[in-house]
Design an enzyme around this catalytic site. Structure first.
Site, PDB file in Angstrom:
ATOM      1  N   GLU A 199      -4.364  -3.563  -6.348  1.00 54.50           N
ATOM      2  CA  GLU A 199      -4.565  -2.258  -7.020  1.00 54.50           C
ATOM      3  C   GLU A 199      -5.207  -1.254  -6.064  1.00 54.50           C
ATOM      4  O   GLU A 199      -6.102  -0.491  -6.437  1.00 54.50           O
ATOM      5  CB  GLU A 199      -5.367  -2.428  -8.316  1.00 54.50           C
ATOM      6  CG  GLU A 199      -4.575  -3.221  -9.341  1.00 54.50           C
ATOM      7  CD  GLU A 199      -5.176  -3.233 -10.728  1.00 54.50           C
ATOM      8  OE1 GLU A 199      -5.691  -2.205 -11.163  1.00 54.50           O
ATOM      9  OE2 GLU A 199      -5.092  -4.292 -11.370  1.00 54.50           O
ATOM     10  N   GLY A 212     -25.676 -26.132   1.702  1.00 54.95           N
ATOM     11  CA  GLY A 212     -24.428 -26.912   1.751  1.00 54.95           C
ATOM     12  C   GLY A 212     -23.672 -26.885   0.439  1.00 54.95           C
ATOM     13  O   GLY A 212     -22.429 -26.824   0.426  1.00 54.95           O
ATOM     14  N   SER A 272       0.839  -1.206   0.000  1.00 55.95           N
ATOM     15  CA  SER A 272       0.000   0.000   0.000  1.00 55.95           C
ATOM     16  C   SER A 272       0.875   1.256   0.000  1.00 55.95           C
ATOM     17  O   SER A 272       0.524   2.270  -0.613  1.00 55.95           O
ATOM     18  CB  SER A 272      -0.902   0.006   1.241  1.00 55.95           C
ATOM     19  OG  SER A 272      -1.637  -1.191   1.309  1.00 55.95           O
ATOM     20  N   ARG A 291      -8.158   0.746 -12.722  1.00 54.91           N
ATOM     21  CA  ARG A 291      -8.909   0.519 -11.481  1.00 54.91           C
ATOM     22  C   ARG A 291     -10.395   0.303 -11.766  1.00 54.91           C
ATOM     23  O   ARG A 291     -11.034  -0.550 -11.161  1.00 54.91           O
ATOM     24  CB  ARG A 291      -8.710   1.733 -10.566  1.00 54.91           C
ATOM     25  CG  ARG A 291      -8.978   1.462  -9.142  1.00 54.91           C
ATOM     26  CD  ARG A 291      -8.345   2.533  -8.276  1.00 54.91           C
ATOM     27  NE  ARG A 291      -7.012   2.173  -7.839  1.00 54.91           N
ATOM     28  CZ  ARG A 291      -6.087   3.050  -7.464  1.00 54.91           C
ATOM     29  NH1 ARG A 291      -6.335   4.347  -7.510  1.00 54.91           N
ATOM     30  NH2 ARG A 291      -4.917   2.641  -7.059  1.00 54.91           N
ATOM     31  N   ILE A 351       3.738 -10.489  -8.015  1.00 47.43           N
ATOM     32  CA  ILE A 351       3.670 -10.038  -9.409  1.00 47.43           C
ATOM     33  C   ILE A 351       2.886 -11.042 -10.251  1.00 47.43           C
ATOM     34  O   ILE A 351       3.333 -12.177 -10.473  1.00 47.43           O
ATOM     35  CB  ILE A 351       5.099  -9.797  -9.980  1.00 47.43           C
ATOM     36  CG1 ILE A 351       5.869  -8.822  -9.062  1.00 47.43           C
ATOM     37  CG2 ILE A 351       5.012  -9.291 -11.417  1.00 47.43           C
ATOM     38  CD1 ILE A 351       5.147  -7.519  -8.741  1.00 47.43           C
TER      39      ILE A 351
HETATM   40  C1  LIG Z   1      -3.654 -11.826  -6.084  1.00 52.74           C
HETATM   41  C2  LIG Z   1      -2.752 -10.635  -6.072  1.00 52.74           C
HETATM   42  C3  LIG Z   1      -2.213 -10.166  -7.273  1.00 52.74           C
HETATM   43  C4  LIG Z   1      -1.350  -9.048  -7.263  1.00 52.74           C
HETATM   44  N1  LIG Z   1      -0.761  -8.646  -8.437  1.00 52.74           N
HETATM   45  C5  LIG Z   1       0.132  -7.621  -8.415  1.00 52.74           C
HETATM   46  C6  LIG Z   1       0.836  -7.237  -9.607  1.00 52.74           C
HETATM   47  O1  LIG Z   1       0.620  -7.792 -10.704  1.00 52.74           O
HETATM   48  N2  LIG Z   1       1.763  -6.255  -9.517  1.00 52.74           N
HETATM   49  C7  LIG Z   1       2.049  -5.603  -8.344  1.00 52.74           C
HETATM   50  O2  LIG Z   1       2.890  -4.728  -8.334  1.00 52.74           O
HETATM   51  N3  LIG Z   1       1.398  -5.946  -7.193  1.00 52.74           N
HETATM   52  C8  LIG Z   1       0.464  -6.938  -7.213  1.00 52.74           C
HETATM   53  N4  LIG Z   1      -0.192  -7.307  -6.048  1.00 52.74           N
HETATM   54  C9  LIG Z   1       0.156  -6.631  -4.802  1.00 52.74           C
HETATM   55  C10 LIG Z   1      -0.954  -5.763  -4.246  1.00 52.74           C
HETATM   56  O3  LIG Z   1      -1.084  -4.582  -4.987  1.00 52.74           O
HETATM   57  C11 LIG Z   1      -0.650  -5.533  -2.761  1.00 52.74           C
HETATM   58  O4  LIG Z   1      -0.874  -6.763  -2.118  1.00 52.74           O
HETATM   59  C12 LIG Z   1      -1.523  -4.449  -2.161  1.00 52.74           C
HETATM   60  O5  LIG Z   1      -1.138  -3.188  -2.644  1.00 52.74           O
HETATM   61  C13 LIG Z   1      -1.433  -4.437  -0.639  1.00 52.74           C
HETATM   62  O6  LIG Z   1      -0.097  -4.417  -0.247  1.00 52.74           O
HETATM   63  P1  LIG Z   1       0.436  -5.437   0.882  1.00 52.74           P
HETATM   64  O7  LIG Z   1       0.034  -6.813   0.467  1.00 52.74           O
HETATM   65  O8  LIG Z   1       1.864  -5.174   1.088  1.00 52.74           O
HETATM   66  O9  LIG Z   1      -0.403  -5.072   2.156  1.00 52.74           O
HETATM   67  P2  LIG Z   1      -0.101  -3.857   3.179  1.00 52.74           P
HETATM   68  O10 LIG Z   1       0.351  -2.667   2.422  1.00 52.74           O
HETATM   69  O11 LIG Z   1       0.735  -4.378   4.269  1.00 52.74           O
HETATM   70  O12 LIG Z   1      -1.555  -3.576   3.698  1.00 52.74           O
HETATM   71  C14 LIG Z   1      -2.240  -4.557   4.491  1.00 52.74           C
HETATM   72  C15 LIG Z   1      -3.629  -4.071   4.792  1.00 52.74           C
HETATM   73  O13 LIG Z   1      -3.564  -2.888   5.565  1.00 52.74           O
HETATM   74  C16 LIG Z   1      -4.690  -2.094   5.319  1.00 52.74           C
HETATM   75  N5  LIG Z   1      -4.239  -0.755   4.920  1.00 52.74           N
HETATM   76  C17 LIG Z   1      -3.289  -0.433   4.011  1.00 52.74           C
HETATM   77  N6  LIG Z   1      -3.184   0.913   3.896  1.00 52.74           N
HETATM   78  C18 LIG Z   1      -4.066   1.445   4.753  1.00 52.74           C
HETATM   79  C19 LIG Z   1      -4.441   2.774   5.109  1.00 52.74           C
HETATM   80  N7  LIG Z   1      -3.866   3.825   4.507  1.00 52.74           N
HETATM   81  N8  LIG Z   1      -5.393   2.953   6.049  1.00 52.74           N
HETATM   82  C20 LIG Z   1      -5.986   1.880   6.640  1.00 52.74           C
HETATM   83  N9  LIG Z   1      -5.694   0.598   6.339  1.00 52.74           N
HETATM   84  C21 LIG Z   1      -4.745   0.386   5.420  1.00 52.74           C
HETATM   85  C22 LIG Z   1      -5.480  -2.789   4.188  1.00 52.74           C
HETATM   86  O14 LIG Z   1      -6.519  -3.571   4.736  1.00 52.74           O
HETATM   87  C23 LIG Z   1      -4.440  -3.673   3.567  1.00 52.74           C
HETATM   88  O15 LIG Z   1      -5.013  -4.795   2.898  1.00 52.74           O
HETATM   89  C24 LIG Z   1      -1.069  -8.392  -6.044  1.00 52.74           C
HETATM   90  C25 LIG Z   1      -1.647  -8.868  -4.862  1.00 52.74           C
HETATM   91  C26 LIG Z   1      -2.472  -9.956  -4.853  1.00 52.74           C
HETATM   92  C27 LIG Z   1      -3.047 -10.439  -3.547  1.00 52.74           C
END
Ligand SMILES: Cc1cc2nc3c(=O)[nH]c(=O)nc-3n(C[C@H](O)[C@H](O)[C@H](O)COP(=O)(O)OP(=O)(O)OC[C@H]3O[C@@H](n4cnc5c(N)ncnc54)[C@H](O)[C@@H]3O)c2cc1C
Length: 382
Positions: A364, A341, A134, A243, A159
């Site tokens: 995203e 079920g 994030s 998005r 990725i």
């Molecule tokens: C199936 C899948 C496919 C993906 N594909 C790609 C890809 O092709 N390319 C790429 O670059 N990335 C990809 N991602 C990565 C994705 O964009 C990140 O998982 C996402 O941005 C969240 O980052 P993180 O997993 O590090 O969670 P963190 O950043 O650690 O966040 C964890 C949780 O904290 C909470 N949170 C975060 N920010 C805030 C805030 N400001 N305020 C309150 N709560 C908050 C949310 O609930 C969040 O889910 C993919 C992820 C998944 C699961």
């Protein structure tokens, strides 16, 4: 029978209605595919979507200046998702992966688009790192200048298409400034020396996903998309466009959940009648339909606004993504409930939808991030 009345909304032209009909027929003829070998399934899907001309909508013609049509992208994603999550994934990643090139690439870089549009190159978008999901502006991967080259070092994770992509758009720190203003975007071919797949990631709705490593990967300086330090802006503008299409995929999942629920409610006999005769069930169906129509309005408003020339649709796209993904989860949960079920039986379509929708609320931009984005726009008077 799928409700298509929304296609008469003023957001659409005849060409959109023709595309909606065309992709529906394509899905009926080509889906689902055998997913036993996930990588092969994705390669086949990309190849078929390219062969039959659908991928040309994911990026503009490299020789033409025509912009992406976001309504078309959304209609295609919505329809593919209603039929098959993996097909939607294969289509979507061609758009997102090539997105920075579509939107900001120069003439030489846009040559790649001929390949992503025909399905002969699979694309990936590599932004996320272990310590910065994030918190995108905090990425640590570096790209150091060395004569006419940049040398990329670091790791990316989560990725999509990691391991099967031919083209990665990679965001790395070039150091013009701290934080968001010190990041640049690069085109890295899949087989570049020093590039490797560190780990394949297995998730609840399977698709090719990996942690990838860059160990001194050398790319020519002209592999940089845009100017030094513009990477964050490029990433955000790309996500702005795509998005709304994530929201469209969520809408497709939700529509399928309602479709399955209607079938079930009409046919399932209990208490001397059908499930559909029960008023609480009717209430659930009404709520599902309402969530779906409200979602569709937000999705196609965002897409229409972008297609109508709005330079950025940050607020509209964030609203669509937040609402669509959260409400689709709710719609699908109701579908699982009303299937009893069978709804939790592995392999049942609503069980699969329950898993398919989940990650869309995280990637995203997680739902919480969308709320922050929307609030900032509103507070700034946008
Ligand atoms: C199936 C899948 C496919 C993906 N594909 C790609 C890809 O092709 N390319 C790429 O670059 N990335 C990809 N991602 C990565 C994705 O964009 C990140 O998982 C996402 O941005 C969240 O980052 P993180 O997993 O590090 O969670 P963190 O950043 O650690 O966040 C964890 C949780 O904290 C909470 N949170 C975060 N920010 C805030 C805030 N400001 N305020 C309150 N709560 C908050 C949310 O609930 C969040 O889910 C993919 C992820 C998944 C699961």
């Amino acid at each position: 029978m799928q409700d298509k009345s929304f296609l008469n909304w003023p957001f659409f032209d005849d060409r959109h209605r023709a595309i909606a009909q065309g992709i529906e027929s394509w899905c009926a003829a080509n889906l689902p595919v055998d997913e036993a070998d996930l990588d092969k399934a994705c390669r086949d899907l990309v190849q078929k979507l390219g062969r039959d001309g659908w991928l040309k909508h994911t990026a503009p013609d490299h020789e033409a200046a025509a912009p992406l049509d976001v309504r078309t992208l959304c209609l295609i994603r919505e329809t593919l998702a209603r039929h098959d999550a993996l097909a939607d994934f294969a289509f979507a990643m061609q758009g997102l992966g090539a997105g920075p090139i579509s939107l900001f690439g120069n003439a030489a870089q846009r040559q790649w688009l001929a390949r992503t549009r025909s399905g002969t190159a699979i694309a990936a978008f590599a932004l996320t790192e272990q310590r910065s999901g994030s918190d995108v502006a905090n990425i640590a991967m570096t790209a150091g200048r060395d004569g006419d080259s940049y040398i990329l070092d670091g790791e990316k994770t989560w990725i999509s298409n990691g391991g099967i992509a031919n083209l990665y758009v990679v965001f790395a720190r070039t150091g013009e400034a701290p934080g968001a203003r010190g990041i640049s975007a690069f085109i890295v071919p899949g087989g570049a020396p020093g590039f490797s797949v560190a780990e394949r990631l297995d998730v609840m709705s399977p698709h090719p996903l990996a942690r990838i490593a860059f160990d001194g990967v050398r790319v020519p300086a002209n592999a940089m998309i845009g100017a030094p330090g513009e990477g964050f802006k490029i990433a955000m503008a790309t996500l702005d466009v795509f998005r709304a299409t994530v929201a469209a995929a969520a809408l497709g999942f939700a529509r399928r959940a309602l479709q399955e629920t209607l079938k079930r409610a009409r046919s399932r006999r209990l208490f001397d009648g059908t499930l559909a005769d029960l008023q609480l069930v009717q209430g659930a169906i009404a709520e599902m339909a309402l969530d779906i129509d409200a979602t569709a309005l937000l999705v196609y408003r965002a897409a229409w606004a972008k297609d109508s020339g709005a330079p950025r649709v940050t607020r509209e796209a964030s609203m669509a993504k937040l609402f669509a993904t959260e409400r689709a989860q709710r719609v699908i949960d109701k579908a699982v409930q009303l299937h009893g079920g069978d709804g939790v039986r592995r392999g049942h379509i609503v069980e699969r939808l329950y898993r398919d929708i989940r990650a869309l609320r995280i990637y995203e931009g997680a739902s919480e991030v969308q709320k922050v984005v929307i609030a900032r726009q509103i507070l700034a008077g946008g």
